[in-house]
Design a protein around this motif. Sequence first.
Motif, PDB file in Angstrom:
ATOM      1  N   ILE A 154      18.305  49.240 -40.177  1.00 24.17           N
ATOM      2  CA  ILE A 154      18.592  50.694 -39.986  1.00 24.17           C
ATOM      3  C   ILE A 154      19.269  51.030 -38.660  1.00 24.17           C
ATOM      4  CG2 ILE A 154      16.914  52.658 -39.594  1.00 24.17           C
ATOM      5  CD1 ILE A 154      14.857  51.617 -41.723  1.00 24.17           C
ATOM      6  N   GLN A 155      18.975  50.408 -37.525  1.00 24.47           N
ATOM      7  CA  GLN A 155      19.557  50.694 -36.440  1.00 24.47           C
ATOM      8  C   GLN A 155      20.911  50.501 -36.534  1.00 24.47           C
ATOM      9  OE1 GLN A 155      19.269  47.800 -33.107  1.00 24.47           O
ATOM     10  NE2 GLN A 155      18.871  49.215 -31.643  1.00 24.47           N
ATOM     11  N   GLU A 156      21.646  49.593 -37.238  1.00 21.70           N
ATOM     12  CA  GLU A 156      23.086  49.619 -37.596  1.00 21.70           C
ATOM     13  C   GLU A 156      23.508  50.945 -38.341  1.00 21.70           C
ATOM     14  OE1 GLU A 156      23.381  46.020 -39.706  1.00 21.70           O
ATOM     15  OE2 GLU A 156      22.738  44.832 -38.098  1.00 21.70           O
ATOM     16  N   LYS A 167      23.570  53.854 -37.036  1.00 19.47           N
ATOM     17  CA  LYS A 167      23.684  54.732 -36.148  1.00 19.47           C
ATOM     18  C   LYS A 167      23.376  56.133 -36.683  1.00 19.47           C
ATOM     19  CE  LYS A 167      27.742  51.945 -34.561  1.00 19.47           C
ATOM     20  NZ  LYS A 167      26.797  51.259 -33.658  1.00 19.47           N
ATOM     21  N   ILE A 168      22.172  56.106 -36.958  1.00 14.12           N
ATOM     22  CA  ILE A 168      21.428  57.529 -37.099  1.00 14.12           C
ATOM     23  C   ILE A 168      20.436  57.791 -35.996  1.00 14.12           C
ATOM     24  CG2 ILE A 168      21.882  57.265 -39.772  1.00 14.12           C
ATOM     25  CD1 ILE A 168      19.072  56.443 -39.981  1.00 14.12           C
ATOM     26  N   SER A 169      20.003  59.050 -35.920  1.00 12.90           N
ATOM     27  CA  SER A 169      19.007  59.504 -34.978  1.00 12.90           C
ATOM     28  C   SER A 169      17.615  59.635 -35.367  1.00 12.90           C
ATOM     29  CB  SER A 169      19.389  60.727 -34.228  1.00 12.90           C
ATOM     30  OG  SER A 169      19.421  61.894 -35.283  1.00 12.90           O
ATOM     31  N   SER A 170      17.421  59.408 -36.753  1.00 10.55           N
ATOM     32  CA  SER A 170      16.084  59.740 -37.413  1.00 10.55           C
ATOM     33  C   SER A 170      15.946  58.861 -38.507  1.00 10.55           C
ATOM     34  CB  SER A 170      15.605  61.324 -37.428  1.00 10.55           C
ATOM     35  OG  SER A 170      16.519  61.636 -38.213  1.00 10.55           O
ATOM     36  N   PHE A 171      14.654  58.453 -38.900  1.00  7.59           N
ATOM     37  CA  PHE A 171      14.475  57.938 -40.175  1.00  7.59           C
ATOM     38  C   PHE A 171      12.950  58.025 -40.436  1.00  7.59           C
ATOM     39  CE2 PHE A 171      12.708  54.438 -37.846  1.00  7.59           C
ATOM     40  CZ  PHE A 171      12.298  53.572 -38.623  1.00  7.59           C
ATOM     41  N   ALA A 172      12.542  57.820 -41.730  1.00  5.65           N
ATOM     42  CA  ALA A 172      11.263  57.824 -42.300  1.00  5.65           C
ATOM     43  C   ALA A 172      10.682  56.550 -42.784  1.00  5.65           C
ATOM     44  CB  ALA A 172      11.288  59.111 -43.143  1.00  5.65           C
ATOM     45  N   VAL A 173       9.577  56.571 -42.820  1.00  6.42           N
ATOM     46  CA  VAL A 173       8.842  55.353 -43.684  1.00  6.42           C
ATOM     47  C   VAL A 173       7.875  55.995 -44.629  1.00  6.42           C
ATOM     48  CG1 VAL A 173       7.421  53.278 -43.014  1.00  6.42           C
ATOM     49  CG2 VAL A 173       9.095  54.053 -41.405  1.00  6.42           C
ATOM     50  N   ALA A 174       7.768  55.242 -45.828  1.00  5.54           N
ATOM     51  CA  ALA A 174       6.918  55.677 -46.764  1.00  5.54           C
ATOM     52  C   ALA A 174       5.854  54.470 -46.689  1.00  5.54           C
ATOM     53  CB  ALA A 174       7.441  55.333 -48.230  1.00  5.54           C
ATOM     54  N   LEU A 175       4.842  55.017 -45.771  1.00  3.04           N
ATOM     55  CA  LEU A 175       3.766  54.209 -45.263  1.00  3.04           C
ATOM     56  C   LEU A 175       2.938  53.716 -46.536  1.00  3.04           C
ATOM     57  CD1 LEU A 175       2.003  55.759 -42.070  1.00  3.04           C
ATOM     58  CD2 LEU A 175       3.692  53.583 -42.218  1.00  3.04           C
ATOM     59  N   PHE A 220      19.407  45.039 -24.452  1.00  2.56           N
ATOM     60  CA  PHE A 220      19.574  44.816 -22.864  1.00  2.56           C
ATOM     61  C   PHE A 220      21.057  45.716 -22.554  1.00  2.56           C
ATOM     62  CE2 PHE A 220      20.714  42.828 -18.862  1.00  2.56           C
ATOM     63  CZ  PHE A 220      19.905  43.490 -17.843  1.00  2.56           C
ATOM     64  N   PRO A 221      20.929  46.619 -21.898  1.00  4.48           N
ATOM     65  CA  PRO A 221      22.318  47.295 -21.650  1.00  4.48           C
ATOM     66  C   PRO A 221      23.141  46.253 -20.831  1.00  4.48           C
ATOM     67  CG  PRO A 221      20.594  48.211 -20.297  1.00  4.48           C
ATOM     68  CD  PRO A 221      19.981  47.311 -21.060  1.00  4.48           C
ATOM     69  N   GLY A 222      22.806  45.614 -20.106  1.00  2.00           N
ATOM     70  CA  GLY A 222      23.819  44.800 -19.338  1.00  2.00           C
ATOM     71  C   GLY A 222      24.772  45.387 -18.526  1.00  2.00           C
ATOM     72  N   TYR A 223      25.964  44.936 -18.209  1.00  2.00           N
ATOM     73  CA  TYR A 223      26.704  45.579 -16.942  1.00  2.00           C
ATOM     74  C   TYR A 223      28.274  45.805 -17.439  1.00  2.00           C
ATOM     75  CZ  TYR A 223      22.229  44.208 -14.740  1.00  2.00           C
ATOM     76  OH  TYR A 223      20.682  44.080 -14.576  1.00  2.00           O
ATOM     77  N   LYS A 224      28.482  45.433 -18.571  1.00  3.61           N
ATOM     78  CA  LYS A 224      29.841  45.664 -18.860  1.00  3.61           C
ATOM     79  C   LYS A 224      30.218  47.121 -18.901  1.00  3.61           C
ATOM     80  CE  LYS A 224      30.080  41.729 -22.211  1.00  3.61           C
ATOM     81  NZ  LYS A 224      30.150  41.358 -23.520  1.00  3.61           N
ATOM     82  N   HIS A 225      31.387  47.253 -18.634  1.00  2.00           N
ATOM     83  CA  HIS A 225      32.025  48.751 -18.663  1.00  2.00           C
ATOM     84  C   HIS A 225      31.882  49.225 -20.078  1.00  2.00           C
ATOM     85  CE1 HIS A 225      34.840  51.968 -17.631  1.00  2.00           C
ATOM     86  NE2 HIS A 225      35.478  51.490 -18.721  1.00  2.00           N
ATOM     87  N   LYS A 226      31.357  50.427 -20.102  1.00  2.54           N
ATOM     88  CA  LYS A 226      31.334  51.138 -21.308  1.00  2.54           C
ATOM     89  C   LYS A 226      32.330  51.829 -21.562  1.00  2.54           C
ATOM     90  CE  LYS A 226      26.206  50.654 -21.186  1.00  2.54           C
ATOM     91  NZ  LYS A 226      26.379  49.736 -20.209  1.00  2.54           N
ATOM     92  N   GLY A 227      32.454  52.044 -23.078  1.00  6.53           N
ATOM     93  CA  GLY A 227      33.689  52.809 -23.423  1.00  6.53           C
ATOM     94  C   GLY A 227      33.179  54.335 -23.756  1.00  6.53           C
ATOM     95  N   ASN A 228      33.896  55.069 -24.295  1.00 10.78           N
ATOM     96  CA  ASN A 228      33.860  56.741 -24.192  1.00 10.78           C
ATOM     97  C   ASN A 228      33.061  57.083 -25.585  1.00 10.78           C
ATOM     98  OD1 ASN A 228      35.151  57.134 -21.915  1.00 10.78           O
ATOM     99  ND2 ASN A 228      37.154  57.036 -23.062  1.00 10.78           N
ATOM    100  N   VAL A 229      32.786  56.073 -26.286  1.00 12.46           N
ATOM    101  CA  VAL A 229      32.057  56.621 -27.561  1.00 12.46           C
ATOM    102  C   VAL A 229      30.434  56.231 -27.278  1.00 12.46           C
ATOM    103  CG1 VAL A 229      31.428  55.890 -30.014  1.00 12.46           C
ATOM    104  CG2 VAL A 229      33.705  55.443 -28.943  1.00 12.46           C
ATOM    105  N   PRO A 230      29.975  57.629 -27.451  1.00 10.60           N
ATOM    106  CA  PRO A 230      28.381  57.584 -27.299  1.00 10.60           C
ATOM    107  C   PRO A 230      27.718  56.831 -28.159  1.00 10.60           C
ATOM    108  CG  PRO A 230      29.100  59.887 -28.119  1.00 10.60           C
ATOM    109  CD  PRO A 230      30.442  58.817 -28.027  1.00 10.60           C
ATOM    110  N   GLU A 231      26.568  56.017 -27.568  1.00  8.07           N
ATOM    111  CA  GLU A 231      25.615  55.516 -28.458  1.00  8.07           C
ATOM    112  C   GLU A 231      24.761  56.481 -29.176  1.00  8.07           C
ATOM    113  OE1 GLU A 231      24.469  51.428 -27.053  1.00  8.07           O
ATOM    114  OE2 GLU A 231      24.869  52.038 -25.041  1.00  8.07           O
ATOM    115  N   THR A 232      24.154  55.831 -30.370  1.00  6.05           N
ATOM    116  CA  THR A 232      23.138  56.664 -30.913  1.00  6.05           C
ATOM    117  C   THR A 232      21.908  55.824 -31.046  1.00  6.05           C
ATOM    118  OG1 THR A 232      24.864  57.567 -32.494  1.00  6.05           O
ATOM    119  CG2 THR A 232      22.648  57.651 -33.124  1.00  6.05           C
TER     120      THR A 232
END
Length: 501
Positions: free
Chosen positions: A100-102, A104-112, A140-152
């Motif tokens: 689900i993380q792949e 790149k959505i900001s919300s999800f649901a679970v049918a418990l 782990f975010p690490g210490y690499k230079h980050k691009g301009n595309v915002p993470e979700t």
Amino acid sequence: MKFTVVNNRFFENEQECILVGLFNAPEFTGELAELDSKFDGHLTELVKSGDLSSKLNAVSKVHTFGKIPAKRLVFIGLGKAKELSFDGLREAIGKASKSIQEMKISSFAVALDTLSTDQLDASDIAHAVSEAFTMATYRFPGYKHKGNVPETFINNLTAFSQEDSAEIEAALQVGYAHGRGVNSARALVNAPGNILTSTKLADYATEIGKKYEFEVEILDKEEMEKLGMGALLAVNQGSVEPPKMIVLKYQGRDEWNDVIGLVGKGITFDTGGYSLKPKDGIVGMKTDMGGAAAVLGAMEIIGELKPEQNVVAVIPSTDNMVSGNAFKPDDVITAMSGKTIEVLNTDAEGRLALADGMTYAKHHGANYLVDVATLTGGVIVALGNDKTGALTNDEALFEQVLEASSEAGEFIWRLPYTENDKKRVRSSKIADLNNSPGREGHAIMGGAFVGEFAEGTPWVHLDIAGTATSKSDHNLGPAGATGVMARTLALLVERFESSEK
């Protein structure tokens, strides 16, 4: 993370994605049967063709194409319902969460309710979902230079269930607290030693103390010298970084009694000192404060959940470096307890730091002691990389630690601890103890040395040298630090019963 519990049928609501459990059964029943009818029986066809699998941990994605308001469904295979354990469910949810993380959505649901069995109720499932999702999606975010595309990042989770909403939301919050504590421990262990010094570790602990209103004490070198903490100070002799003795106290009862002492080894980098580690062995020694990280992660969980217990967390912290001032093999040092120690191996430094940590925990009133440390390579030789080694002087306390570790899914195995082992660490001809009696039974010797400073106080030793890190990705997290024992320690505190009871 925001949690919302909804009592409607899961397929009647608009969502980016819904996680659905799929058991190995002859046919769909309940909500899944209703869902299949909305897909005109095509879900049944997908199962028959093998495109939708109920095999444990199998992840299948199905786009809804407007059949229901949700955009897509993620099915997680759960195998046979009667065989599914809490650990198995947690692992499966972790596998699905990564998928689900792949998206790149900001919300999800679970049918418990599609995840429930006769053995697992709605609260169990809710806890497993939030804990597994939080741990599995850690990066782990690490210490690499980050691009301009915002993470979700996913910051909203909706749980659909017909069960009690308040109980489910409470369980979601508890699972989330456990997952966050683990991830905090992971972040600490993953940080390099030049960035996470003892001072920075103390600053981090102070922030936790302020957030959760713990009593905080940070001892510096001068204060340690006054208290006679010669074991920790000896390890620090070769370093330009000042040592710290970190103390957090949580009082969950009116009286300061039945105090559980959590002692974590906080060696922020270990060269081995003059007993220098080889080239291959020295890389990765930033993780030698995994015990300290586990204790701090546990304290975060305790701060969130506020159990009715008393806890003192003690972290002796320094790095172990080589210099003209460094301690040497053949040195004799005096610990805070007054015991003298012949140093035969400067790479057996963690047990020296723990010696003063154990004594100081008792100074703060600890009636029970659990120390956690990446202590010996010997425990890896004995048990592998997936088992934590344990020693104890108290059956009742160990049983409680064992139950907590079982609930957390963090396997521990008890090693023998005999009078002969005690004789070996007391075998120095010139001091009360020696810090390295030999390679035979190395993991036991490390723990037995620490046990000399329990001095009759009920005590359990946990050697996490193998389990503190993982070389590869797994269902509940990425390669790197695991945050092991943070949940076990927190669960021990939450469930603890004193020997008087």
